[in-house]
Design an enzyme around this catalytic site. Structure first.
Site, PDB file in Angstrom:
ATOM      1  N   LYS A  56      32.548  52.004  42.834  1.00 45.99           N
ATOM      2  CA  LYS A  56      33.105  51.465  41.591  1.00 45.99           C
ATOM      3  C   LYS A  56      32.293  51.924  40.387  1.00 45.99           C
ATOM      4  O   LYS A  56      32.829  52.106  39.293  1.00 45.99           O
ATOM      5  CB  LYS A  56      33.198  49.942  41.642  1.00 45.99           C
ATOM      6  CG  LYS A  56      34.530  49.440  42.159  1.00 45.99           C
ATOM      7  CD  LYS A  56      34.735  49.681  43.595  1.00 45.99           C
ATOM      8  CE  LYS A  56      35.839  50.466  44.138  1.00 45.99           C
ATOM      9  NZ  LYS A  56      35.896  50.656  45.569  1.00 45.99           N
ATOM     10  N   HIS A 450      47.719  34.831  25.045  1.00 47.61           N
ATOM     11  CA  HIS A 450      48.243  36.040  24.422  1.00 47.61           C
ATOM     12  C   HIS A 450      47.214  36.568  23.426  1.00 47.61           C
ATOM     13  O   HIS A 450      46.577  35.781  22.757  1.00 47.61           O
ATOM     14  CB  HIS A 450      49.548  35.713  23.696  1.00 47.61           C
ATOM     15  CG  HIS A 450      50.109  36.871  22.948  1.00 47.61           C
ATOM     16  ND1 HIS A 450      50.775  37.904  23.587  1.00 47.61           N
ATOM     17  CD2 HIS A 450      50.084  37.180  21.619  1.00 47.61           C
ATOM     18  CE1 HIS A 450      51.150  38.799  22.673  1.00 47.61           C
ATOM     19  NE2 HIS A 450      50.741  38.384  21.467  1.00 47.61           N
TER      20      HIS A 450
END
Lengths: 481, 433
Positions: A56, A450
């Site tokens: 990773k 959001h």
């Protein structure tokens, strides 16, 4: 072995210090059991030293490097001249990450009274284990044992890895330079993850996969997104192709491949990575001494508590049948530790999430649509595309989609899958939803923050119900026969 | 690769015990060839291969109890057994493809509960699959567990005086670490003896197979259903006389004529008049299901334990047909040859313990049915008729009923009607379809 040896007595020995083994040892320590953790190399196992973490680190680096070429359209002007990648510096940085984690594990073992022994373990009898520690041989007498010795890459004999030209994934992550040309045998998740990372760093990568699809573990419509991206990165992907022969000569490897479509062909590359599966490390443990049963592939069958056919010996992680995933090993390790300490623990969940760090990432939990239908469900499913998510566009990450699979009658969630940016983090919501036996309405009625990528779940759930806001809902939601 | 999972071979069964594994790893099998014998809800079922191929892996062993949906073995479909194929071929194929990321045990039939509630169930040593969930979409809540445990505690001492925990379905024995007192006996294995100074000699036998199934079923029944038992007595002289008259005709046709077919006929007539006795309750939806068919279960004593074969559509069958079918089912039961088809779908059960003895009982209702009748010993008793003591053939019957659905008055009226029909069999024939 010395005559009249003195065996050190302990409640539990854990063989293998990977993510399953060290988690089990720490949990046993927390539960006040005396525990000896035997590791022949370094704590952290494949995951920390040669697998998840180093790969990773490379994938992250490659991603950052690759992004540089698209920064221009975001208005970021780079100094003239092309950015370069210096792999030895990356190795230094990677080692610092791995070291830091190693030290962390070591510290946690100490803090939980886990005795760490460096050496190679072999069972001597059903309650004694010997450990070769350099020139010494120590013996431990245990009440219970946990086998957590993990797995290693499977390399067929004609493809003998040499660490220089024909490499396994461990060799690959130890390279000091990016190979100009690279063939990867096996288009599974390790092959595709590393292949895409090296392609981003500048390698000409050829993937050779024996089956009809790359990422054969995942649903075809998810891996399709990765295939699209692989082509954009300039990778060559050969499917339904088998490698027959490999020859090293003049500083390069020539692979002879056959496929029905192209017949026989040869490819010459600077390096070849072999990543076609893993085999369990159970061969040299002396399991016959204790009568622990293995299947013909060397895996140790276990119950939901991790117990083998010998009730005081447990096995966890890659040595047990099932996907070789670190989080599965960790869960099994903690459960085995708790069971040994007398707690009513069990690995009783069918929800084992998976994460693939390709470009784009794929992650999922539960059943795919096809699996749900095979199990007799009438299925409702819907996808929500990243390109309709504000945050995804603002991140310049419009590729991919989230998919929610639901039982048509009960509306219970059966599976959640996502392919796209940060899929690996997004799937956490899916795992929790399925574990909590949520219905699709539970996701659709939950206020999601959001602007975030997490809204793809909200909208996919709403799309199943036929009222997603940011896509035009098809009048009829896809319903299975 | 084909994963062969334990199918639901019964009506809503959730686990089965692997009795026999008939194949070995590496063995070549043909489609429909028997692979395993599994003991489900009171019957043995043979599971056969869905495809032709080679057995690659077997995950279970004999004696193990596994849940529906568990992968039992893996078949490499479409290949033939050759010795070298059991090894990984040297050509580069991808072993990854045999291991899918998706879980093999993603069984949607498992009860719905959060991980915390599952953990709590394990701590309370309760099988969460037996608990009816009252949460949204049938989720099992913490409160459901506690109420289930309370009901178990209340019902346990009355029915199972030996141990308060003995009738809870226990968690697997491997949860018991070495060195601690085992609270659960292994599911398989032979009997063991353990002597302690305070308890004396105790023989421990594994609770398994049909006995285990019966135990689970009984616990479920008494846990869910509030039982009430009502007892009455019947005068049997007229029915005895009738049977004696008919018997030679039956003998000619090789039919073994017992009293049971007459009881079934009377029962069916009464059930049609009292539909709530031929019903069940859907606990999930809170609905009463009145059944317009009459499938009568006959509790039968077998060497393996109590089994209830079912006579389907008893209202459409003559006394002789019933007698023949009872004889045939009892034989199959004793020989252990009943199939799932024979023992499922009952709407009402008769337990006929009369030939053995006994005056009255509290029979346990065969859930999801709502009532059960038990017939007892037929004997001569002094009774009073028209103010005179006379000797009559008398028989007791005990009716247990589900008090959620049936009131005492209804139950007594129901048995009154049966009594009326059996005491005067002419009426029985007048009502017969």
């Amino acid at each position: 072995m010395v005559v009249g040896e003195v065996a050190v007595e302990t409640d539990v020995v854990v063989i293998g210090g990977g993510p399953g083994g060290y988690a089990a040892a720490i949990r046993l320590g927390q539960l006040e059991k005396s525990v000896v953790l035997i590791e022949k190399e370094v704590l952290g196992g494949v995951c920390l030293n040669r697998g998840c973490i180093p790969s990773k680190a490379l994938i992250h680096t490659a991603g950052e490097y690759h992004k540089l070429s698209s920064l221009n359209k975001l208005g970021i002007q780079l100094p003239t001249g092309k950015a370069t990648f210096h792999m030895p510096s990356w190795q230094t940085w990677k080692s610092s990450v791995v070291d830091q984690l190693n030290k962390g594990v070591d510290y946690l073992c100490q803090a939980n009274n886990v005795t760490v022994v460096k050496g190679k373990a072999t069972f001597l009898s059903s309650d004694r284990i010997g450990v070769e520690t350099g020139n010494d041989f120590e013996t431990y007498k245990f009440k219970q044992a946990i086998i957590a010795t993990g797995s290693r890459p499977y390399i067929p004999s004609f493809l003998k890895t040499d660490g220089e030209y024909i490499l396994d994934s461990t060799d690959m992550l130890a390279l000091d330079e990016v190979p100009e040309t690279l063939a990867i045998i096996g288009g599974g998740y390790i092959g595709m993850e590393l292949g895409m990372a090296f392609a981003k760093l500048g390698s000409q990568v050829t993937i050779i996969e024996a089956t009809e699809h790359i990422l054969p573990q995942t649903a075809a419509h998810l891996s399709q997104e990765v295939l699209k991206q692989a082509k954009q990165l300039g990778m060559t992907v050969k499917i339904a192709t088998k490698v027959e022969q490999a020859e090293v000569a003049n500083g390069s490897v020539t692979l002879v491949c056959t496929s029905e479509k192209n017949g026989s062909e040869s490819i010459t590359v600077h390096k070849t990575l072999v990543t076609i599966g893993r085999v369990p490390n159970t061969g040299e443990l002396g399991l016959a001494q204790v009568g622990v049963e293995m299947d013909e592939r060397g895996y140790i069958p276990v119950t939901s508590t991790g117990s083998t056919n010998k009730s005081h010996i447990y096995a966890i992680g890659d040595v047990t049948p099932g996907p070789a995933l670190a989080h599965r090993a960790t869960k099994q390790g903690i459960v085995a530790a708790e069971v040994i300490a007398g707690l009513p623990s069990s690995v009783d969940s069918p929800y084992v999430p998976y994460v693939i760090f390709t470009e784009p990432q794929i992650a999922g939990v539960g059943m795919t649509r096809e699996e749900a239908e095979l199990q007799g469900h009438k299925v409702k499913a819907a996808v929500f595309p990243y390109r309709a998510n504000g945050r995804a566009l603002a991140m310049d990450e419009g590729e991919g989609f989230a998919e929610v699979i639901v039982d048509q009658e009960s509306h219970l969630l059966l599976g959640m899958h996502v392919v796209g940016a940060d899929a690996s983090n997004l799937i956490g919501e899916g795992v929790l939803a399925l574990e909590l036996a949520a219905r699709v309405e539970d996701v659709a009625l939950t206020m999601h923050p959001h602007p975030t990528l997490s809204e793809v779940w909200l909208e996919a759930a709403e799309a199943v119900l036929g009222h997603a806001i940011h896509v035009v809902n098809k009048s009829k939601v896809a319903v299975s026969k | 690769m084909v994963e062969f999972k334990l199918p639901d071979v019964g009506e809503g069964m959730h686990e089965g015990e692997i009795v026999k594994v008939l194949v070995r790893t590496g063995e070549s099998v043909q489609q429909d060839q028997p692979l395993l014998e599994v003991q489900t809800d009171k019957v043995n079922a043979e599971l056969s291969a869905p495809v032709t191929g080679i057995i690659r892996e077997i995950f279970i062993s004999e004696g193990e109890t596994v849940e529906v949906g568990t992968t039992l073995l893996v078949i490499d479909a479409g290949t033939e057994a050759k010795a070298e194929e059991t090894k990984l071929p040297e050509k580069v194929v991808n072993p990854d493809k045999t291991v899918n990321f998706a879980p093999a045990r993603a069984d949607h039939r498992r009860s719905l509960a959060t991980p915390y509630v599952r953990q709590l169930a394990r701590e309370m040593k309760l099988d969460i699959e037996l608990v009816t969930g009252t949460g949204a979409a049938g989720r099992v809540t913490e409160e459901d567990l506690r109420q289930f445990a309370n009901r178990l505690q209340k019902s346990a001492p009355a029915k199972f005086p030996t141990s308060a925990t003995g009738n809870e379905r226990q968690l697997e024995e491997s949860t018991v670490p070495i060195g601690t007192e085992p609270v659960v006996q292994p599911k398989t294995g032979t009997a063991t003896r353990a002597a302690t100074s305070s308890q004396g000699d105790i023989e421990r036998l594994p609770l398994k197979g049909i006995r285990k199934k019966i135990a689970e079923h009984m616990v479920k029944s008494v846990t869910i259903i509030p039982h009430v038992t009502s007892v009455d007595e019947l005068e049997m002289d007229q029915l005895r006389a009738l049977r004696e008259k008919i018997k030679p005709h039956a003998d000619k046709r090789n039919i073994k004529l017992t009293f049971l077919p007459f009881f079934i006929k009377a029962l069916v007539i009464a059930l049609k008049e009292f539909p709530t006795l031929n019903a069940s309750i859907d606990e999930r939806t809170n609905e009463i299901l009145l059944k317009r068919f009459y499938h009568i279960g006959i509790a039968t004593d077998t060497p393996e334990g109590l089994i209830v074969p079912v006579i389907k559509d008893a209202d459409h069958k003559s006394i002789f047909q019933l007698a023949e079918e009872i004889d045939q089912l009892a034989r199959l039961a004793r020989e252990g040859k009943l199939t799932m088809e024979h023992i499922t779908g009952g709407t009402f059960t008769i337990s006929n313990v009369g030939p053995i003895g006994g005056l009255q009982a509290t029979p346990i209702i065969n859930h999801p049915e709502v009532a059960i009748i038990s017939l007892h010993k037929m004997e001569k008793r002094w009774v009073v008729r028209e103010d005179e003591g006379v000797i009559r053939w008398m028989m007791n019957l005990s009716l247990s009923f589900d008090h959620r659905l049936i009131d005492g008055v209804t139950a007594v009226r129901f048995t009154n009607r049966i009594k009326e029909l059996l005491e005067d069999p002419n009426l029985l024939f007048a009502e017969m379809v």
